[in-house]
Design an enzyme around this catalytic site. Structure first.
Site: not given
Ligand code: MIC
Ligand code: SF4
Length: 646
Positions: A65, A119, A379, A537
C-alpha cells in the site's frame, strides 16, 4: 439436511458458540495476512500481547500500500514490519512482490482453510474456496496469537450462475450486476456462495475478481467451490498438493437465492461515487474521459493483463488520456515481460507502475480537476482518488483498455471478435521476494527496527459510568471509512502515528471536526445507515478514540467498522426507530445515564437523553457476552490482557 460450503468450512473451524444464525461464533484461523497500511498497528498490537511466535499455520506480512516513499515514514514502517515478521514467525513479502490478495491467491491460499486479513478485500481468497474474511488489525493480531476470530454466524446467499459470459463481457460485470441487485449494504451479515453450471466457465482469477468485490456488498465474505479448475490453477502454481475438492451438498438450504444467467450480462460500470451506482457501458458510451487506471487487487491478474495487452497491441493511447497499468504481482509482471505483452503495453503508451495498490488508494495518479477516470478497481468513493471532484467509474479491464484508445467511454463489444485467452499450464514460480522468518531458536537475535514515526497505541479506558457530552458530528447515510479516516499519499504515511493521523479524521466531511472533538474532550458521533462501509482500517476507530469519542449512534453499521469500534472500546449504538435520527442535531448535549451498569447488566435498550431538545430517544446496544466485556474493559487489547492475567 445438507450443508452449504460456507457452513461446512465454518463447522470444521468452530471453537466457540453454536451454529445458530445471527449469534456470535468463534472460529479457528489457519492463515492471516496483513498489509503495510494496517500492518504497523497490527504488529504493535501483536507485540503488546506478548506472544513470542505466531500460532497460525501461515501468516504473511505484505508491503503493497504505502509504496510511495516521499519521506522516511513508509520506508521505516516497511523495515519495522520486516523485522517483526522475521522475529515472530511471519513470512514477509517484500515491496515489489505485489498486492497482498493477488500474491496470497497465487502462492499461499488453500481451499477449505480460514484466512483473516487486515484488509477488507481478503475475500479474494474465496476464489479458491477459502473462507477468507477482512478484519481489523487487532483481530488479526489476536488470531496470530492463536485466538479465535468472532463473526455473526452468517446467512448464506446462493448465487446460481448459469450460461457463459459473452465475448468481452467480464467477471467484473458479474460482480457489478450483483452490486446492482443487492446494493452496498445488501450483503451485511451474509456470505455470498457461488454455485451452478456457470461456475465451471470461470477461471480462478475471474472467480477472485468476483469474491474480491463482494467486499463492496458489505458481505462477511464470498466463496466459490474448489473444483477441477481450482486444481488446474494450483497445479500451474506448483501447489497441486494443497488442493481438495469442496462444494455445497446438493440438498443444502440457503437463506436467499439469486439467479444470474452469465449469457445475458452486458459490460457495466459503477458510476460516481458508489460501487452500486450501476449503468451499462452502452448507456455511457461516447462520454469523454481523461484517465484510465488498470490494476488493483480486483483486476490485475495475468489473464486481465493479457486481455489488455491484446487490445492495446499496435495502437496508441488517445492523446487526451493518461493510461497507467499496475500488474498485480511480480509473477504477473515477470510473465508479461517474458512473453512480450509488457512491450505491447509500453509501446502503446501505458505508464507502467510497480506491482502495488498505487492509484487505488490514492498513492499517486490522482486525476485532473473534475477528471473522468475509468478504473478497474473496486471503490469509487468521493475523494478516494486524491482529487476531490474526480469522477471515478469502475469498469472491467476490457472496457478500460478500449476506452483508453478511443478517448471516450466505449463498450468493449464494439472491438470485434475475441480470441480465447488461456491461463498458462505453469506460472513462473520464484518466491525470492518472500523472506522466511528466523528459526525460533534465533528469534532473540532479531532486532526490531522502530522508526521515529511509530507511536504507541492510543490510551484506552474502561467504559465510563455515564456519558454526558456533546454530539461533535452528525453525518448522513453510507459514510465510508474513507470519509472517517481518509487515505492517499499524504495521509497514509501517518498510519503508525495515531496522534498525527487523527488530525485528518472526518476532514472530508468537516475540516473542523478534529479540533472540535479534541476541545470537547468527550463526544458522540451520530450517523445514518451503513455507517463505516468500505475498508478494514482500524484507524477509523482509533482516531475517534484518540479524539475522545465515547459512542457512535447510527441507523446501521457496516460489519468490520462496528467490530473495530468495539475493539477500540467505543460503544456502537443504533437508533431503535430510524426516524429518531432526525431528532438529534450536531452540538446537542447528549446523555446516557448509568451506561456502564446497563451494559454490565446486558440491557439491550438504553435511553439517550437529548438535553438540548428535551427528547428521550431509545437506542439499541446489541452486544454479546464477549463484545460486552470488550467494551467494558476499554477495548480488545485491555480485554485480552485481562484474559491472559486470568
Ligand atoms: C482499501 O482498499 O480501502 C484499503 C486501503 O486496502 C483498506 C485497508 C487500509 O485502509 O489500509 C481495506 O480495504 O481494508
Ligand atoms: Fe490495495 Fe485496497 Fe486497492 Fe486492493 S482495494 S488494491 S488492497 S488499496
Amino acid at each position: 439436511m445438507g450443508l452449504t460450503l460456507t457452513e461446512k468450512i465454518l463447522k470444521a473451524h468452530l471453537v466457540d458458540g453454536e451454529f445458530v444464525k445471527g449469534t456470535e461464533i468463534g472460529i479457528r484461523i489457519d492463515q492471516t495476512l496483513t498489509q503495510d497500511a494496517t500492518g504497523t498497528m497490527a504488529y504493535l498490537e501483536f507485540e503488546a500481547m506478548g506472544v513470542p511466535r505466531v500460532k497460525t499455520e501461515r501468516s504473511v506480512a505484505y508491503i503493497d500500500h504505502n509504496t510511495l516513499q516521499s519521506g522516511f515514514e513508509n520506508a521505516d514502517d516497511h523495515r519495522f514490519i520486516g523485522s517483526v515478521a522475521k522475529k515472530h514467525g511471519i513470512y514477509f513479502s517484500r515491496p515489489g512482490n505485489g498486492i497482498c490478495h493477488q500474491v496470497h491467491l497465487e502462492r499461499f491460499g488453500i481451499p477449505g482453510k480460514t484466512l483473516i486479513g487486515s484488509d477488507s478485500h481478503t475475500p479474494t481468497g474465496g476464489g479458491i474456496g477459502m473462507i477468507a474474511i477482512g478484519a481489523g488489525g487487532l483481530d488479526v493480531a489476536v488470531a496470530m496469537g492463536g485466538g479465535a476470530y468472532y463473526i455473526t454466524y452468517p446467512k448464506v446467499v446462493k448465487v446460481e450462475l448459469t450460461g457463459k459470459l459473452s465475448p468481452w463481457v467480464a467477471a467484473k460485470d458479474v460482480i457489478l450486476e450483483v452490486l446492482r441487485r443487492l446494493s452496498v449494504k445488501g450483503g451485511v451479515g451474509k456470505v455470498i456462495e457461488y454455485c451452478g453450471e456457470g461456475v465451471k466457465t470461470l477461471s480462478v482469477p475471474e472467480r477472485a475478481t468476483i469474491t474480491n468485490m463482494g467486499a463492496e456488498l458489505g458481505a462477511t465474505t464470498s466463496i466459490f467451490p474448489s473444483d477441477e479448475i481450482t486444481k488446474e490453477f494450483l497445479k500451474a502454481q506448483k501447489r497441486e498438493d494443497v488442493w481438495t475438492e469442496l462444494s455445497a451438498d446438493a440438498d443444502a438450504v440457503y437463506d436467499e437465492v439469486i439467479e444470474i444467467n452469465l449469457s445475458e450480462l452486458v459490460p457495466l460500470a459503477a458510476c460516481p461515487h458508489s460501487p452500486d451506482n450501476i449503468k451499462s457501458a452502452e448507456e455511457l458510451s461516447g462520454m469523454k474521459i481523461d484517465q484510465v487506471c488498470i490494476g488493483s487487487c480486483t483486476n490485475s491478474s495475468l489473464l486481465d493483463m493479457l486481455k489488455v495487452a491484446h487490445i492495446l497491441k499496435g495502437k496508441t493511447v488517445h492523446p487526451d488520456v493518461s493510461l497507467s497499468i499496475a500488474p498485480g504481482s511480480k509473477q504477473v509482471l515477470t510473465m508479461l515481460a517474458e512473453n512480450g505483452a509488457l512491450a505491447d503495453l509500453i509501446a502503446a503508451g501505458a505508464r507502467i507502475l510497480e506491482s502495488a495498490c498505487g492509484p487505488c488508494i490514492g498513492m499517486g495518479q490522482s486525476p485532473n480537476s473534475k477528471g473522468v477516470s475509468l478504473r478497474t478497481f473496486n471503490r469509487n468513493f468521493e475523494g478516494r482518488s486524491g482529487t476531490k471532484d474526480g469522477q471515478i467509474y469502475l469498469v472491467s479491464p476490457e472496457t478500460a483498455a478500449i476506452s483508453a484508445l478511443t478517448g471516450v467511454f466505449t463498450d468493449p463489444r464494439t472491438i470485434g471478435d475475441m480470441p480465447e485467452f488461456k491461463l498458462p499450464e505453469t506460472f513462473l514460480i520464484n518466491d525470492n521476494m518472500v523472506e522466511l522468518p528466523a528459526d525460533e531458536k534465533d528469534m532473540d537475535k532479531v532486532e526490531i527496527l522502530r522508526g521515529p514515526n511509530i507511536k504507541p497505541f492510543p490510551e484506552t479506558a474502561p467504559l465510563v459510568d455515564s456519558i454526558d457530552c456533546a454530539c461533535s458530528l452528525k453525518v448522513g447515510d453510507n459514510i465510508t471509512t474513507d470519509h472517517i479516516m481518509p487515505a492517499g499519499a499524504k495521509i497514509l504515511p501517518l498510519r503508525s502515528n495515531i496522534p498525527a493521523i487523527s488530525q485528518h479524521c472526518f476532514t472530508v466531511c468537516d475540516e473542523s471536526f478534529p479540533s472540535r472533538a479534541k476541545t470537547l474532550g468527550q463526544s458522540i458521533i451520530v450517523g445514518g445507515s451503513n455507517y463505516g462501509q468500505g475498508s478494514s482500517r482500524e484507524h477509523a476507530a482509533l482516531a475517534p478514540l484518540y479524539l475522545g469519542v465515547k459512542a457512535v449512534i447510527v441507523k446501521s453499521f457496516a460489519r468490520i467498522h462496528r467490530a473495530n469500534l468495539i475493539n477500540a472500546g467505543i460503544l456502537p449504538l443504533t437508533f431503535k426507530n430510524e426516524a429518531d435520527y432526525d431528532l438529534v442535531s450536531q452540538g446537542d448535549n447528549l446523555v446516557i445515564e448509568n451506561v456502564r451498569k446497563s451494559v454490565e447488566e446486558g440491557k439491550t435498550e438504553l435511553t439517550l437523553i437529548d438535553k438540548t431538545s428535551g427528547k428521550e430517544i431509545p437506542v439499541l446496544c446489541e452486544l454479546s457476552g464477549r463484545t460486552k466485556d470488550i467494551v467494558l474493559a476499554g477495548g480488545l487489547l485491555d480485554y485480552t490482557r485481562e484474559q491472559l492475567d486470568k
